[in-house]
Design a protein around this motif. Structure first.
Motif, PDB file in Angstrom:
ATOM      1  N   GLN A 261       0.837  -1.213   0.000  1.00 36.65           N
ATOM      2  CA  GLN A 261       0.000   0.000   0.000  1.00 36.65           C
ATOM      3  C   GLN A 261       0.865   1.254   0.000  1.00 36.65           C
ATOM      4  OE1 GLN A 261      -2.306  -0.937   3.532  1.00 36.65           O
ATOM      5  NE2 GLN A 261      -4.173  -1.291   2.323  1.00 36.65           N
ATOM      6  N   VAL A 262       1.938   1.230   0.768  1.00 35.50           N
ATOM      7  CA  VAL A 262       2.851   2.372   0.808  1.00 35.50           C
ATOM      8  C   VAL A 262       3.508   2.574  -0.553  1.00 35.50           C
ATOM      9  CG1 VAL A 262       5.002   3.248   1.798  1.00 35.50           C
ATOM     10  CG2 VAL A 262       3.288   2.199   3.286  1.00 35.50           C
ATOM     11  N   ALA A 263       3.956   1.476  -1.148  1.00 36.85           N
ATOM     12  CA  ALA A 263       4.606   1.559  -2.452  1.00 36.85           C
ATOM     13  C   ALA A 263       3.653   2.123  -3.504  1.00 36.85           C
ATOM     14  CB  ALA A 263       5.107   0.183  -2.870  1.00 36.85           C
ATOM     15  N   ALA A 264       2.371   1.741  -3.417  1.00 39.57           N
ATOM     16  CA  ALA A 264       1.392   2.223  -4.386  1.00 39.57           C
ATOM     17  C   ALA A 264       1.001   3.671  -4.130  1.00 39.57           C
ATOM     18  CB  ALA A 264       0.144   1.329  -4.357  1.00 39.57           C
ATOM     19  N   ALA A 265       0.909   4.049  -2.838  1.00 38.22           N
ATOM     20  CA  ALA A 265       0.481   5.406  -2.485  1.00 38.22           C
ATOM     21  C   ALA A 265       1.572   6.432  -2.756  1.00 38.22           C
ATOM     22  CB  ALA A 265       0.065   5.452  -1.018  1.00 38.22           C
ATOM     23  N   TYR A 266       2.824   6.016  -2.597  1.00 41.06           N
ATOM     24  CA  TYR A 266       3.958   6.940  -2.763  1.00 41.06           C
ATOM     25  C   TYR A 266       4.976   6.301  -3.705  1.00 41.06           C
ATOM     26  CZ  TYR A 266       1.703   7.653   1.764  1.00 41.06           C
ATOM     27  OH  TYR A 266       0.777   7.772   2.773  1.00 41.06           O
ATOM     28  N   PRO A 267       4.608   6.113  -4.954  1.00 42.66           N
ATOM     29  CA  PRO A 267       5.431   5.307  -5.875  1.00 42.66           C
ATOM     30  C   PRO A 267       6.836   5.851  -6.118  1.00 42.66           C
ATOM     31  CG  PRO A 267       3.733   6.537  -7.072  1.00 42.66           C
ATOM     32  CD  PRO A 267       3.405   6.655  -5.614  1.00 42.66           C
ATOM     33  N   ASN A 268       6.981   7.151  -6.090  1.00 41.57           N
ATOM     34  CA  ASN A 268       8.283   7.713  -6.438  1.00 41.57           C
ATOM     35  C   ASN A 268       9.303   7.679  -5.300  1.00 41.57           C
ATOM     36  OD1 ASN A 268       7.331   8.457  -9.107  1.00 41.57           O
ATOM     37  ND2 ASN A 268       6.135  10.037  -8.048  1.00 41.57           N
ATOM     38  N   LEU A 269       8.857   7.247  -4.100  1.00 43.86           N
ATOM     39  CA  LEU A 269       9.801   7.093  -2.989  1.00 43.86           C
ATOM     40  C   LEU A 269      10.569   5.778  -3.098  1.00 43.86           C
ATOM     41  CD1 LEU A 269       7.711   8.355   0.089  1.00 43.86           C
ATOM     42  CD2 LEU A 269       9.121   9.663  -1.513  1.00 43.86           C
ATOM     43  N   ASN A 270      10.056   4.850  -3.895  1.00 43.41           N
ATOM     44  CA  ASN A 270      10.664   3.518  -4.045  1.00 43.41           C
ATOM     45  C   ASN A 270      10.982   2.920  -2.670  1.00 43.41           C
ATOM     46  OD1 ASN A 270      11.863   1.162  -4.931  1.00 43.41           O
ATOM     47  ND2 ASN A 270      13.133   2.176  -6.503  1.00 43.41           N
TER      48      ASN A 270
END
Length: 700
Positions: free
Chosen positions: A280-289
């Motif tokens: 969920q974190v990866a999808a919500a904030y994709p550019n943070l990798n």
């Protein structure tokens, strides 16, 4: 974690060079007439032949009615006779004690630095070499940017978003900004460690410094820009390039500031707990990798992350994609150098001080040994702490402090049981939590192991990088392991104390167990008004507006009966309203919501400490010392803790950013509500130190 007191930079930068006995006759009161013709109550002069310890009579201003302004009565002459030293932003009881402790520390550190025979790898070797390197200004000047350049080159080599993501993912890189990631206890399941993410990325003390349009804020921003430009020039940029880079950094930080939560919102434990799966974190904030960062940090097995401020991380993710890579590189470059200015040549240090002059009002830099001590304490706090407590903290002091804690625990239980507004079920939970408080005094029972940290005399900057790397690894390595309940959040010389909600513990370093907080030669009245109130303060943090949301096991859980919780909120709001009305400087008010937890802790701490003190032989004997009854000496003990002169710039910064109220309000604010104080000094209704019954705050 709530701290009793306060000390400009984040933990890393702070680690760089870069709260708190009887005579023969009963007190009599002397009535005089004020200029307005009203009856005024003052304390008499000391009776002949009586001598007390713990209270300096010379500090009192007897021209002030204690029922009008107790802070000035107790401290007025001290305030007049103790101007702020040039290198300080404030001067008071805390500062005096810190100065005393630093004197002890300096002797230890200079001895360690002079000892070239210490066993390699020993704490003594590491402490001595770290301090020696920090003191070696010649070597620092000669090195210039030699030890910083490889890290600057790493930033310069970034070509694209993937490069930014890789840089942010590497735990060895410091001063990264953007957001914070680390490992700490899960607030709702205190038996496990969790990965946590939170807002970050700003250089100025608070988001409002970027956004407010008043003259003071504009002056600070102008000084900040000048600081940025000059540091970029010291890194080799020409004037035009330095200005362009400074503007890019400020633009990015201002965008972050707009997305950042205000400090009052950051106090809300429930709103700052947002558990998400890694997917969920990866999808919500994709550019943070985030998957890459977890992998690089040894956290690949993590399935969930607790996100503090989702809206900020959403903006950070958008910024990484939208903002020019060239500007992002300058942001990383700025945060790297600004984090380590104190270990760089004098020109960098001077620029940082010029900015801090505008921010805090300091008139001259602190001496190098002061900065070197702060760096050593920050980087090797428990290695140095072992040496420090051997010289400066007695077992007897620890035993007496421990007994005071238990005396206050008994008093607190009595207050809870006698509380009329709480139901039996809520009282039972409160007592369960109180009895579960873990108490830590002086220093850790288990010291940190620094064996994997290599320190030498070659480079103060490299020592900082090594210490930062060790600290990051130490934090990340906790994930998946049992909770370490031996850890300390402060080092032994620290003049402070704290309550840790997740561990449900109250902690008092050796550094604060000295006058004016604790004096082995003083009577119980002074000690209960000093360290006793500090102990009660930290205990009350477990029951303040945020601490009350955590149960006896350290879990974020509502254990209050609904009606009891509503009554508490109503009672706390009275305190908030009282402090909102205080105006320390110009039209700038204390923020009653920001300072709520600390104000509740002061009121509760004093109430509990007074209850405990009244059980002592001194209180029961009711004999005066230096013309003051035991009860009066208790309140004088409290007031003397908060004597402080503060520069206007520093006072403004405290009001805007610090959860603690200024000293005069921490003294007078709680006392205005306490019938015990009014009776001790004969204060009548209508006096400034007496709130009307309808406006009075009482919780415990």
């Amino acid at each position: 974690m709530h701290q009793f007191s306060f000390v400009r930079k984040a933990a890393l930068s702070a680690a760089l060079l870069g709260f708190l006995a009887g005579g023969a006759q009963a007190q009599t009161k002397v009535k005089t007439k004020s200029s307005a013709g009203k009856t005024k109550t003052t304390a008499p002069a000391a009776a002949k032949g009586q001598t007390g310890t713990g209270i300096s009579l010379a500090n009192l201003d007897r021209s002030v009615d204690p029922c009008t302004d107790f802070y000035q009565f107790a401290n007025g002459n001290w305030l007049k006779n103790n101007p702020i030293p040039g290198s300080e932003t404030s001067w008071g009881g805390f500062n005096e004690l810190r100065a005393r402790n630093r004197g002890v520390a300096r002797r230890i550190l200079e001895k360690a630095a002079a000892d070239r025979t210490a066993k390699p790898g020993s704490n003594m070797q590491k402490v001595g070499d770290f301090y020696a390197a920090a003191m070696d200004s010649v070597a620092i000047e000669k090195a210039g940017l030699k030890y910083l350049q490889p890290r600057l080159n790493k930033i310069n080599a970034i070509q694209d978003l993937a490069g930014i993501q890789s840089y942010l993912a590497d735990p060895k890189n410091i001063g990264k900004g953007w957001y914070g990631l680390g490992v700490s206890q899960d607030s709702k399941n205190s038996s496990v460690y969790a990965v946590q993410m939170r807002q970050g990325g700003l250089t100025l003390p608070d988001r409002d410094y970027y956004l407010k349009e008043d003259a003071r804020s504009k002056t600070i921003r102008a000084a900040y820009r000048n600081y940025q430009v000059n540091l970029f020039k010291l890194l080799g940029d020409d004037q035009a390039t330095a200005e362009k880079n400074a503007d890019a950094v400020t633009r990015l930080e201002t965008r972050m500031a707009k997305a950042s939560r205000e400090r009052v919102a950051l106090r809300d434990r429930e709103k700052n707990y947002n558990k998400m799966t890694v997917d969920q974190v990866a999808a919500a904030y994709p550019n943070l990798n985030i998957p890459l960062r977890l992998q690089q940090s040894g956290l690949a097995s993590a399935k969930e992350i607790i996100v503090g401020q989702p809206e900020f991380l959403k903006e950070a993710s958008a910024m990484l994609k939208e903002e020019p890579i060239a500007d992002q590189k300058q942001y990383l470059r700025w945060h790297l150098v600004e984090a380590v200015t104190a270990a760089l040549p004098k020109a960098f240090v001077d620029e940082e001080f010029r900015f801090s002059q505008v921010l805090t009002g300091a008139k001259q830099p602190q001496p190098r040994w002061r900065r070197a001590f702060a760096a050593t304490d920050g980087a090797l706090g428990e290695a140095f702490g072992q040496i420090y407590v051997d010289e400066d903290f007695s077992p007897a002091a620890k035993a007496r402090a421990k007994q005071m804690v238990e005396n206050l625990r008994v008093a607190y239980a009595e207050r809870i049981q006698a509380t009329e507004w709480m139901s039996a079920a809520t009282k039972a939970e409160a007592l369960k939590k109180l009895n579960a408080f873990v108490v830590k005094i002086g220093y850790p029972d288990k010291w940190k192991d620094y064996s994997a940290l290599n320190i030498s005399r070659e480079s103060a900057l490299n020592n900082l990088f090594a210490a930062a790397d060790w600290g990051t690894k130490d934090n990340l390595s906790k994930f998946g392991k049992p909770i370490d309940r031996t850890v300390w959040g402060m080092t032994p010389p620290t003049v402070n104390a704290y309550y840790n909600a997740s561990l449900n513990e109250i902690v008092f370093p050796a550094g604060i167990l000295q006058p004016p907080f604790y004096d082995p030669k003083a009577d119980d009245a002074v000690n209960y008004g000093g360290i006793g109130a500090v102990i009660g303060h930290e205990m009350t943090h477990g029951f303040d507006d945020q601490g009350r949301k955590v149960d006896s096991q350290g879990n974020l859980r509502d254990w209050w009966a609904k009606e009891d919780g509503e009554k508490f909120v109503t009672k706390a709001a009275v305190v908030g309203k009282q402090f909102d009305a205080f105006t320390p400087i110009d039209s700038l008010h204390v923020n009653g919501n920001l300072t709520m937890g600390e104000n509740l802790a002061d009121l509760g701490g004093l109430t509990i400490a007074y209850q405990a003190f009244m059980k002592t032989p001194q209180a029961k004997a009711a004999k005066s010392v230096d013309g003051f009854t035991p009860q009066q000496r208790f309140f004088l003990g409290w007031a003397q803790v908060w004597r402080t002169n503060m520069r206007p710039e520093s006072l403004r910064q405290q009001i805007q950013t610090d959860p603690h109220s200024p000293g005069q309000y921490r003294t007078n604010g709680p006392l205005q509500n306490m019938q015990e104080f009014h009776e001790a000094f004969g204060c009548k209704d209508g006096s400034k130190m007496v709130r009307s019954t309808a406006d009075r705050a009482k919780i415990w």
